[in-house]
Design a protein around this motif. Sequence first.
Motif, short mmCIF file in Angstrom:
data_model
loop_
_atom_site.label_atom_id
_atom_site.label_comp_id
_atom_site.label_asym_id
_atom_site.label_seq_id
_atom_site.Cartn_x
_atom_site.Cartn_y
_atom_site.Cartn_z
N ARG A 162 29.56 34.00 36.24
CA ARG A 162 30.38 34.45 37.38
C ARG A 162 30.98 33.24 38.10
N PRO A 163 32.16 32.76 37.67
CA PRO A 163 32.71 31.51 38.21
C PRO A 163 33.65 31.68 39.40
N ASP A 164 33.49 32.74 40.19
CA ASP A 164 34.43 33.00 41.28
C ASP A 164 34.58 31.82 42.24
N CYS A 201 31.17 37.45 30.84
CA CYS A 201 31.48 36.84 32.13
C CYS A 201 31.87 37.96 33.08
N ASP A 202 31.96 37.64 34.35
CA ASP A 202 32.38 38.63 35.33
C ASP A 202 33.14 37.93 36.44
N HIS A 203 34.15 38.63 36.97
CA HIS A 203 34.95 38.10 38.07
C HIS A 203 35.09 39.18 39.14
N GLY A 204 34.70 38.86 40.35
CA GLY A 204 34.88 39.77 41.47
C GLY A 204 36.04 39.30 42.32
N GLN A 257 35.01 39.70 28.77
CA GLN A 257 35.35 39.34 30.14
C GLN A 257 35.49 40.60 30.99
N GLN A 258 34.93 40.55 32.20
CA GLN A 258 34.97 41.67 33.12
C GLN A 258 35.69 41.26 34.41
N PHE A 259 36.49 42.19 34.94
CA PHE A 259 37.20 41.96 36.19
C PHE A 259 36.95 43.14 37.12
N ILE A 301 37.07 44.26 30.18
CA ILE A 301 36.77 45.46 30.95
C ILE A 301 37.40 45.31 32.33
N LEU A 302 38.22 46.27 32.72
CA LEU A 302 38.87 46.28 34.02
C LEU A 302 38.25 47.37 34.89
N TYR A 303 37.67 46.99 36.03
CA TYR A 303 37.08 47.95 36.96
C TYR A 303 38.00 48.08 38.17
N ASN A 304 38.23 49.31 38.59
CA ASN A 304 39.14 49.58 39.68
C ASN A 304 38.39 50.18 40.86
#
Length: 467
Positions: free
Chosen positions: A185-187, A237-240, A294-296, A347-350
């Motif tokens: 998680r590199p935010d 990975c994940d990005h918030g 990759q997750q967003f 993966i795109l989360y809305n």
Amino acid sequence: MESNKFITEDFLLLSQQAKDLYNNYAKEQPIIDYHNHLSPKEIAEDRKFDNITQVWIAGDHYKWRAMRTMGVDEKYITGDASDKEKFMAWAKTVPHTLRNPLYHWTHLELKRYFGIDELLNEESAERIYNAVNEKLQQPEYSCRGLLKKMGVETLCTTEDPVDSLEYHRQLAKSDFEIKVSTAFRPDKAILIESEKYNSYLDELGKAANLFIGSYDDLKAALRSRIEFFHANGCRLCDHGLNYICFEEASEEEVNAIFSKKRKGEEISEEEAKKFMTSILLFLGETYHEFGWVQQFHLGALRNNNKRMLDELGPDTGWDSIGDYPQAEKISQFLDNLDGKDKLTKTILYNLNPADNAVFASMIGNFNDGSVKGKVQFGSGWWFLDQKHGIIEQLNALSNMGLVSVFIGMLTDSRSFLSFPRHEYFRRVLCNLFGEEMESGELPNDMELVGNTVANISYHNAKEYFDF
């Protein structure tokens, strides 16, 4: 304790078809929880909780928001009240959460983990507090025991690039049968506008064993940490982020922007977007190289109450849904990576329900036949992980994509008692399909529909992540 007959075997299942789907195809599927914020330290050390407040209320800003709405003083939420006083304040709040998903989750969790059928309220609070605390002293109610109770097969926590992963390494060497992985998680390395950005880069440099003086140094440090995470079993990975930026700039421009920031100079919003675009593209290409997913997580409006943010810090219940433009920039970002043949599984989360159709239709642009369900419209999350939000996400995906390849639910939780949310999701899923079988909108073919339900509940995620 007398049964309240609320969480029955047919909870949320309103047709015979729904009951058959759930009991024969969904109920016994293992759980792959591929995104959560559980503590790997607590799993590695197999923490035992002294009382239910520690495992159920601490850190749960869903409950905190409800308690504040009821006028509960902060002392009994995040303050210095005793654990029992905090539980009693929550119990008094629960009857007022009718029609909020908290009411369902509260009683589902009490039932599944502790066998308690009694409705939680001010009158029953003392009995339930004592009964649960007694069970928590038993060995099977440790962190690991709680995970085993819910049939968890794999879970994936979320760590910053500076993390040593020492507890994941401990778990990898242990005899714990549940696989515990992590997501990168590199935010903090992306959000260059942050006042703490330079101090964070110093931490990142120490973790990567190099001084980050230039943009190339930053990329080298992030790549080094990706290699380290990969060597320790990380495959996600994940990005918030509020939204994905896409403002192209030359390498020279990005270098200059980064240099300004490192010197402590102010950078403009446009400069920040150019930098964030560049670093996200670099990360996206690197994830592809390593074969990661990759997750967003997009669309949150965070830290709205600055007074309470200053008092309690982030992630304490002061966030809501944002209304950012999403479609064009997501398209440009994914298209840039796809054009280089460097778009990895995504993966795109809305978070904004108004954008469900945008996300559901966007994924079809980049499902190129190379991988089944390569780009996914992620499950309803945060404010949308309740019955209505789950149904809306499933309907949007069904109408504009293929729900049959959907990888299903995740908890996105900090609580070891949150895993019945997978059951909750599966019941909603089975009821949705079952109602349409009953009405004739879907064929009354139990094997056809049942296998689809089983795939969404478990098999699609198993294949997609290849843990």
